[in-house]
Design a protein around this motif. Sequence first.
Motif, PDB file in Angstrom:
ATOM      1  N   ILE A 159       0.840  -1.212   0.000  1.00 26.65           N
ATOM      2  CA  ILE A 159       0.000   0.000   0.000  1.00 26.65           C
ATOM      3  C   ILE A 159       0.867   1.251   0.000  1.00 26.65           C
ATOM      4  O   ILE A 159       0.609   2.212  -0.725  1.00 26.65           O
ATOM      5  N   LYS A 160       1.907   1.210   0.808  1.00 26.70           N
ATOM      6  CA  LYS A 160       2.827   2.353   0.852  1.00 26.70           C
ATOM      7  C   LYS A 160       3.433   2.597  -0.533  1.00 26.70           C
ATOM      8  O   LYS A 160       3.495   3.749  -1.008  1.00 26.70           O
ATOM      9  N   ALA A 161       3.870   1.553  -1.190  1.00 27.79           N
ATOM     10  CA  ALA A 161       4.477   1.685  -2.522  1.00 27.79           C
ATOM     11  C   ALA A 161       3.475   2.228  -3.535  1.00 27.79           C
ATOM     12  O   ALA A 161       3.822   3.040  -4.406  1.00 27.79           O
ATOM     13  N   ALA A 162       2.224   1.789  -3.434  1.00 27.37           N
ATOM     14  CA  ALA A 162       1.191   2.256  -4.364  1.00 27.37           C
ATOM     15  C   ALA A 162       0.929   3.743  -4.195  1.00 27.37           C
ATOM     16  O   ALA A 162       0.842   4.499  -5.172  1.00 27.37           O
ATOM     17  N   LEU A 163       0.812   4.173  -2.935  1.00 29.14           N
ATOM     18  CA  LEU A 163       0.563   5.588  -2.681  1.00 29.14           C
ATOM     19  C   LEU A 163       1.742   6.451  -3.123  1.00 29.14           C
ATOM     20  O   LEU A 163       1.568   7.530  -3.687  1.00 29.14           O
ATOM     21  N   MET A 164       2.952   5.965  -2.864  1.00 23.68           N
ATOM     22  CA  MET A 164       4.134   6.717  -3.268  1.00 23.68           C
ATOM     23  C   MET A 164       4.238   6.799  -4.791  1.00 23.68           C
ATOM     24  O   MET A 164       4.715   7.789  -5.348  1.00 23.68           O
ATOM     25  N   ALA A 165       3.753   5.784  -5.492  1.00 26.16           N
ATOM     26  CA  ALA A 165       3.761   5.811  -6.958  1.00 26.16           C
ATOM     27  C   ALA A 165       2.883   6.944  -7.473  1.00 26.16           C
ATOM     28  O   ALA A 165       3.221   7.619  -8.452  1.00 26.16           O
ATOM     29  N   GLY A 166       1.758   7.144  -6.795  1.00 27.88           N
ATOM     30  CA  GLY A 166       0.881   8.249  -7.171  1.00 27.88           C
ATOM     31  C   GLY A 166       1.481   9.597  -6.864  1.00 27.88           C
ATOM     32  O   GLY A 166       1.266  10.578  -7.578  1.00 27.88           O
ATOM     33  N   MET A 167       2.293   9.664  -5.810  1.00 27.99           N
ATOM     34  CA  MET A 167       2.919  10.921  -5.394  1.00 27.99           C
ATOM     35  C   MET A 167       4.036  11.362  -6.334  1.00 27.99           C
ATOM     36  O   MET A 167       4.410  12.526  -6.364  1.00 27.99           O
ATOM     37  N   GLU A 168       4.572  10.438  -7.102  1.00 29.49           N
ATOM     38  CA  GLU A 168       5.736  10.742  -7.930  1.00 29.49           C
ATOM     39  C   GLU A 168       5.444  11.737  -9.048  1.00 29.49           C
ATOM     40  O   GLU A 168       6.366  12.294  -9.641  1.00 29.49           O
ATOM     41  N   LEU A 169       4.178  11.990  -9.315  1.00 31.35           N
ATOM     42  CA  LEU A 169       3.817  12.943 -10.364  1.00 31.35           C
ATOM     43  C   LEU A 169       3.809  14.388  -9.863  1.00 31.35           C
ATOM     44  O   LEU A 169       3.588  15.317 -10.640  1.00 31.35           O
ATOM     45  N   ALA A 170       4.039  14.592  -8.583  1.00 35.88           N
ATOM     46  CA  ALA A 170       4.086  15.949  -8.037  1.00 35.88           C
ATOM     47  C   ALA A 170       5.292  16.699  -8.601  1.00 35.88           C
ATOM     48  O   ALA A 170       6.337  16.115  -8.869  1.00 35.88           O
ATOM     49  N   ASN A 171       5.129  17.997  -8.794  1.00 42.47           N
ATOM     50  CA  ASN A 171       6.218  18.848  -9.265  1.00 42.47           C
ATOM     51  C   ASN A 171       6.020  20.256  -8.750  1.00 42.47           C
ATOM     52  O   ASN A 171       5.156  20.489  -7.892  1.00 42.47           O
ATOM     53  N   MET A 205       5.932  17.054  -3.036  1.00 39.29           N
ATOM     54  CA  MET A 205       5.198  15.789  -3.004  1.00 39.29           C
ATOM     55  C   MET A 205       4.187  15.735  -1.878  1.00 39.29           C
ATOM     56  O   MET A 205       3.340  14.860  -1.834  1.00 39.29           O
ATOM     57  N   GLY A 206       4.240  16.690  -0.935  1.00 38.59           N
ATOM     58  CA  GLY A 206       3.248  16.705   0.128  1.00 38.59           C
ATOM     59  C   GLY A 206       3.437  15.575   1.108  1.00 38.59           C
ATOM     60  O   GLY A 206       4.544  15.155   1.401  1.00 38.59           O
ATOM     61  N   ASP A 207       2.319  15.060   1.621  1.00 42.67           N
ATOM     62  CA  ASP A 207       2.352  14.055   2.671  1.00 42.67           C
ATOM     63  C   ASP A 207       1.568  12.819   2.283  1.00 42.67           C
ATOM     64  O   ASP A 207       0.602  12.882   1.534  1.00 42.67           O
ATOM     65  N   VAL A 208       2.007  11.683   2.855  1.00 45.05           N
ATOM     66  CA  VAL A 208       1.242  10.443   2.707  1.00 45.05           C
ATOM     67  C   VAL A 208       0.932   9.926   4.098  1.00 45.05           C
ATOM     68  O   VAL A 208       1.821   9.749   4.916  1.00 45.05           O
ATOM     69  N   ASP A 209      -0.336   9.694   4.369  1.00 45.07           N
ATOM     70  CA  ASP A 209      -0.783   9.129   5.637  1.00 45.07           C
ATOM     71  C   ASP A 209      -1.281   7.727   5.334  1.00 45.07           C
ATOM     72  O   ASP A 209      -2.372   7.544   4.802  1.00 45.07           O
ATOM     73  N   ILE A 210      -0.458   6.729   5.620  1.00 39.54           N
ATOM     74  CA  ILE A 210      -0.790   5.356   5.232  1.00 39.54           C
ATOM     75  C   ILE A 210      -1.955   4.812   6.046  1.00 39.54           C
ATOM     76  O   ILE A 210      -2.897   4.255   5.519  1.00 39.54           O
ATOM     77  N   GLY A 211      -1.897   4.937   7.372  1.00 38.73           N
ATOM     78  CA  GLY A 211      -3.012   4.553   8.215  1.00 38.73           C
ATOM     79  C   GLY A 211      -3.391   3.098   8.141  1.00 38.73           C
ATOM     80  O   GLY A 211      -4.559   2.760   8.089  1.00 38.73           O
ATOM     81  N   ILE A 212      -2.404   2.202   8.112  1.00 38.51           N
ATOM     82  CA  ILE A 212      -2.711   0.778   7.970  1.00 38.51           C
ATOM     83  C   ILE A 212      -2.975   0.164   9.343  1.00 38.51           C
ATOM     84  O   ILE A 212      -2.247   0.387  10.295  1.00 38.51           O
ATOM     85  N   ASP A 213      -4.019  -0.641   9.434  1.00 37.34           N
ATOM     86  CA  ASP A 213      -4.328  -1.387  10.648  1.00 37.34           C
ATOM     87  C   ASP A 213      -3.610  -2.729  10.552  1.00 37.34           C
ATOM     88  O   ASP A 213      -4.060  -3.645   9.872  1.00 37.34           O
ATOM     89  N   VAL A 214      -2.470  -2.828  11.258  1.00 35.96           N
ATOM     90  CA  VAL A 214      -1.656  -4.039  11.187  1.00 35.96           C
ATOM     91  C   VAL A 214      -2.417  -5.251  11.712  1.00 35.96           C
ATOM     92  O   VAL A 214      -2.314  -6.352  11.185  1.00 35.96           O
ATOM     93  N   ASN A 215      -3.211  -5.095  12.772  1.00 39.21           N
ATOM     94  CA  ASN A 215      -3.956  -6.210  13.345  1.00 39.21           C
ATOM     95  C   ASN A 215      -4.934  -6.806  12.340  1.00 39.21           C
ATOM     96  O   ASN A 215      -5.149  -8.007  12.283  1.00 39.21           O
TER      97      ASN A 215
END
Length: 347
Positions: A213-225, A316-326
């Motif tokens: 999930i982290k990698a997916a969100l970061m992929a979307g962030m890569e278009l920031a300029n 690129m701003g911020d990414v809040d992953i918010g994953i529930d590990v449990n």
Amino acid sequence: MDSDEEFKSGALKANLNCRFYRRIFPKVDELVMVEVRHVDQVGASVLLLEYNNIEGLIMLGELSKKRIRSVTKLTRVGRQEVVVVIRVDESKGYLDLSKKQVTSENIAECEAKYNKAKAVNNILRHVAQTTGTDIEILYETIGWPLYEKYEHALDAFKLAVVEPDTVLEGLTMTPEIRQSLLKVIKNRLAPQPLKIRADFSVTCFEYEGIDAIKAALMAGMELANENVKIDIRLIAAPLYVIVLTTVDKNTGLNTASASLKRIADEIKSRGGNYMIKEGPHILNATGDHDLEEMIQKQSNTNKVISDIDEDNDETMGDVDIGIDVNEIDAKNASSKPDDDDDEEEKN
């Protein structure tokens, strides 16, 4: 003398009234904006707002195509109307106008033209006040030449925000007027940033689901300029919101769509799922406030937030992953066979 006193002093010295265009009178068949001054059984006496309030007349028969029972039901004093010029006598200063020949498309066209010309007038009027210069001189040296050089003087002023030397080249003005003009142009016409929002969900219950999930969100962030800032926030797992900040609407919408596609492609390649909940759209003030409230509420709940590398570009701003590990551990556990049960079956 402080700036307020200088402003008032300039306003007292300068003539602040002038027609918007170089022509003293409008042309036949031209659409003009007028304000009704007087109404009687003969027709309506009006002032042409774009032509320094010269007078014109709408005869009774030119007010409406329908049978007229009462003139006051068709228009009233103080009302602004779009009319078309049907006769001009410059020697006598007579202008005959018609309202009944104006279509709805004509009204929209004239209102757009008037609003742009009024914006130019307001800018030059402000410069006239602050510098004590007659506004007609500013039209002669700045406004009307720009109307002739560009499609519209307002378009020239907008371009002057980023290319002042190019736009003002060849125009005669004092350094004081130039400084005042550029200041008011930047204050009034500088593009305002807008926000574009989209809502989506991502899930991945594979062994390395958090990293996926982290990698997916970061992929979307890569278009920031430098022109588009991208923020991705958790609303409530698995729902996320992406917010882009930019001054160009089309660029922002296209970037949002491309960013969402990157997120979808990346999470699916890692065995996860993606679903769009609400497509990219312009965020108004109310929506912006609601978004901030949702983010604030979520920040008060228990969640694990993945660390993002500190050397990310600021745009690129911020990414809040918010994953529930449990939740992921529980899902993974349910998908694995029980070793003890396997031993019993073998026995």
